[in-house]
Design a protein around this motif. Sequence first.
Motif, mmCIF file in Angstrom:
data_model
loop_
_atom_site.group_PDB
_atom_site.id
_atom_site.type_symbol
_atom_site.label_atom_id
_atom_site.label_comp_id
_atom_site.label_asym_id
_atom_site.label_seq_id
_atom_site.Cartn_x
_atom_site.Cartn_y
_atom_site.Cartn_z
ATOM 1 N N ALA A 13 -5.394 36.104 35.747
ATOM 2 C CA ALA A 13 -6.113 36.965 34.801
ATOM 3 C C ALA A 13 -6.563 36.173 33.580
ATOM 4 C CB ALA A 13 -5.224 38.134 34.381
ATOM 5 N N GLU A 14 -5.737 35.246 33.132
ATOM 6 C CA GLU A 14 -6.119 34.422 31.982
ATOM 7 C C GLU A 14 -7.317 33.535 32.316
ATOM 8 O OE1 GLU A 14 -2.538 32.362 30.870
ATOM 9 O OE2 GLU A 14 -2.133 33.822 29.264
ATOM 10 N N ARG A 15 -7.339 32.981 33.521
ATOM 11 C CA ARG A 15 -8.477 32.137 33.921
ATOM 12 C C ARG A 15 -9.759 32.957 34.016
ATOM 13 N NH1 ARG A 15 -4.493 29.849 37.333
ATOM 14 N NH2 ARG A 15 -5.190 31.151 39.081
ATOM 15 N N ILE A 16 -9.666 34.142 34.620
ATOM 16 C CA ILE A 16 -10.852 34.985 34.762
ATOM 17 C C ILE A 16 -11.340 35.457 33.394
ATOM 18 C CG2 ILE A 16 -11.715 37.161 35.694
ATOM 19 C CD1 ILE A 16 -9.741 36.806 38.020
ATOM 20 N N ALA A 17 -10.396 35.856 32.536
ATOM 21 C CA ALA A 17 -10.779 36.307 31.199
ATOM 22 C C ALA A 17 -11.409 35.179 30.390
ATOM 23 C CB ALA A 17 -9.562 36.862 30.464
ATOM 24 N N GLY A 18 -10.888 33.962 30.558
ATOM 25 C CA GLY A 18 -11.471 32.812 29.868
ATOM 26 C C GLY A 18 -12.893 32.543 30.331
ATOM 27 N N ALA A 19 -13.109 32.639 31.652
ATOM 28 C CA ALA A 19 -14.460 32.441 32.178
ATOM 29 C C ALA A 19 -15.400 33.541 31.701
ATOM 30 C CB ALA A 19 -14.421 32.406 33.705
ATOM 31 N N ALA A 20 -14.889 34.778 31.640
ATOM 32 C CA ALA A 20 -15.725 35.906 31.208
ATOM 33 C C ALA A 20 -16.149 35.758 29.751
ATOM 34 C CB ALA A 20 -14.970 37.221 31.411
ATOM 35 N N ILE A 21 -15.229 35.327 28.895
ATOM 36 C CA ILE A 21 -15.599 35.232 27.485
ATOM 37 C C ILE A 21 -16.551 34.060 27.244
ATOM 38 C CG2 ILE A 21 -13.724 33.731 26.649
ATOM 39 C CD1 ILE A 21 -13.488 35.669 24.260
ATOM 40 N N THR A 64 -19.523 41.958 24.782
ATOM 41 C CA THR A 64 -18.408 42.663 24.145
ATOM 42 C C THR A 64 -17.385 43.110 25.171
ATOM 43 O OG1 THR A 64 -19.825 43.426 22.327
ATOM 44 C CG2 THR A 64 -17.777 44.641 22.714
ATOM 45 N N SER A 65 -17.837 43.767 26.240
ATOM 46 C CA SER A 65 -16.882 44.252 27.249
ATOM 47 C C SER A 65 -16.212 43.096 27.977
ATOM 48 C CB SER A 65 -17.585 45.181 28.248
ATOM 49 O OG SER A 65 -18.446 44.463 29.109
ATOM 50 N N TRP A 66 -16.933 41.996 28.171
ATOM 51 C CA TRP A 66 -16.336 40.839 28.836
ATOM 52 C C TRP A 66 -15.285 40.138 27.976
ATOM 53 C CZ3 TRP A 66 -20.944 37.931 31.637
ATOM 54 C CH2 TRP A 66 -21.402 38.743 32.675
ATOM 55 N N SER A 67 -15.251 40.430 26.697
ATOM 56 C CA SER A 67 -14.267 39.795 25.811
ATOM 57 C C SER A 67 -12.970 40.590 25.695
ATOM 58 C CB SER A 67 -14.864 39.613 24.411
ATOM 59 O OG SER A 67 -15.024 40.865 23.761
ATOM 60 N N PHE A 68 -12.971 41.843 26.145
ATOM 61 C CA PHE A 68 -11.806 42.710 25.942
ATOM 62 C C PHE A 68 -10.531 42.120 26.548
ATOM 63 C CE2 PHE A 68 -14.520 46.845 25.651
ATOM 64 C CZ PHE A 68 -14.874 46.496 24.363
ATOM 65 N N ALA A 69 -10.606 41.679 27.801
ATOM 66 C CA ALA A 69 -9.412 41.179 28.486
ATOM 67 C C ALA A 69 -8.870 39.931 27.797
ATOM 68 C CB ALA A 69 -9.726 40.889 29.950
ATOM 69 N N LEU A 72 -7.071 40.861 24.611
ATOM 70 C CA LEU A 72 -5.782 41.464 24.937
ATOM 71 C C LEU A 72 -4.750 40.409 25.304
ATOM 72 C CD1 LEU A 72 -4.097 44.042 25.605
ATOM 73 C CD2 LEU A 72 -5.006 43.851 27.928
ATOM 74 N N LEU A 73 -5.123 39.470 26.161
ATOM 75 C CA LEU A 73 -4.181 38.448 26.606
ATOM 76 C C LEU A 73 -3.779 37.511 25.470
ATOM 77 C CD1 LEU A 73 -5.817 37.599 30.040
ATOM 78 C CD2 LEU A 73 -3.579 38.648 29.695
ATOM 79 N N LYS A 74 -4.684 37.307 24.504
ATOM 80 C CA LYS A 74 -4.385 36.445 23.358
ATOM 81 C C LYS A 74 -3.791 37.217 22.185
ATOM 82 C CE LYS A 74 -5.746 32.729 25.376
ATOM 83 N NZ LYS A 74 -4.739 31.702 25.764
ATOM 84 N N ARG A 75 -3.488 38.500 22.401
ATOM 85 C CA ARG A 75 -2.873 39.350 21.377
ATOM 86 C C ARG A 75 -3.717 39.361 20.101
ATOM 87 N NH1 ARG A 75 2.418 36.127 21.026
ATOM 88 N NH2 ARG A 75 3.006 37.622 19.441
ATOM 89 N N GLY A 76 -5.017 39.507 20.288
ATOM 90 C CA GLY A 76 -5.925 39.475 19.147
ATOM 91 C C GLY A 76 -6.313 40.831 18.616
ATOM 92 N N ASN A 77 -5.769 41.908 19.192
ATOM 93 C CA ASN A 77 -6.090 43.251 18.712
ATOM 94 C C ASN A 77 -5.525 43.471 17.314
ATOM 95 O OD1 ASN A 77 -7.371 44.303 21.141
ATOM 96 N ND2 ASN A 77 -5.358 44.142 22.067
ATOM 97 N N VAL A 78 -6.299 44.131 16.471
ATOM 98 C CA VAL A 78 -5.878 44.386 15.095
ATOM 99 C C VAL A 78 -4.812 45.481 15.087
ATOM 100 C CG1 VAL A 78 -6.622 45.174 12.826
ATOM 101 C CG2 VAL A 78 -8.106 43.687 14.184
ATOM 102 N N LEU A 147 -15.264 46.256 31.593
ATOM 103 C CA LEU A 147 -14.272 47.326 31.440
ATOM 104 C C LEU A 147 -13.285 47.321 32.602
ATOM 105 C CD1 LEU A 147 -16.463 50.340 30.224
ATOM 106 C CD2 LEU A 147 -15.084 48.774 28.850
ATOM 107 N N ALA A 148 -13.788 47.091 33.813
ATOM 108 C CA ALA A 148 -12.911 47.054 34.987
ATOM 109 C C ALA A 148 -11.900 45.914 34.870
ATOM 110 C CB ALA A 148 -13.746 46.911 36.258
ATOM 111 N N LEU A 149 -12.369 44.750 34.431
ATOM 112 C CA LEU A 149 -11.456 43.623 34.229
ATOM 113 C C LEU A 149 -10.413 43.955 33.168
ATOM 114 C CD1 LEU A 149 -10.599 40.669 34.633
ATOM 115 C CD2 LEU A 149 -12.361 40.015 32.973
ATOM 116 N N TYR A 150 -10.831 44.646 32.135
ATOM 117 C CA TYR A 150 -9.928 45.059 31.063
ATOM 118 C C TYR A 150 -8.838 45.986 31.593
ATOM 119 C CZ TYR A 150 -8.703 46.679 26.325
ATOM 120 O OH TYR A 150 -8.058 46.973 25.153
#
Length: 209
Positions: A13-21, A64-69, A72-78, A147-150
Amino acid sequence: MKPDLLNRLHAGAERIAGAAIRAGGVLMLAAALLVAFDVTMRKLFNVTLGGADELAGYAFAIATSWSFAFVLLKRGNVRIDALYMHLPQRLCAVLDFLAVLALGTFAIVLARHGYDVMAYSWSIGARSNSSLQVPLWAPQLAWWAGLALYVVTLCLLLLRSCTLLVAGRFEQVHEMLGARTAEEEAAEEATQARERDLRQGTRFAGAQS
């Protein structure tokens, strides 16, 4: 589910999220260049490409939606953590789990309605009300994919945190879901600075040789 499998899924999931962002960043850069080129053409030659603002809007929504995951994985939510930082570790772990559970519930509802919008656009052949006549299902599908990835990432984190909570490994729950402390952010920035200096030193040494 076995912990080793959960760990591999988390790493995937981290690899996919990194590629998405990174892909989202490329989209935003392309949109910025397109808008800049359009503005320049209008200013100098009174000619417009048409639809640059529309495409930039699609790019922004998709990126924006591709950055959500990744966030989340980097604990960046405010979070508002004035009280949270003074609570016992066990209670913090439970609150972290409940926070992600609430976020996951909202994300599932959002993804469900997003899919309905995309499917409806596909069924009626909806197109944008502009000169480009973009089939609306195409940018909506790309937006919904984020959103689905999220949602998948949220479900994975919830499943993994459940196993950690049952095992009483509250510190690991915090490391995966908890709000980052100032000390953690400072340590991460210091690590990134050292890695950057190391890469620059390696390139300099290679150039010297």
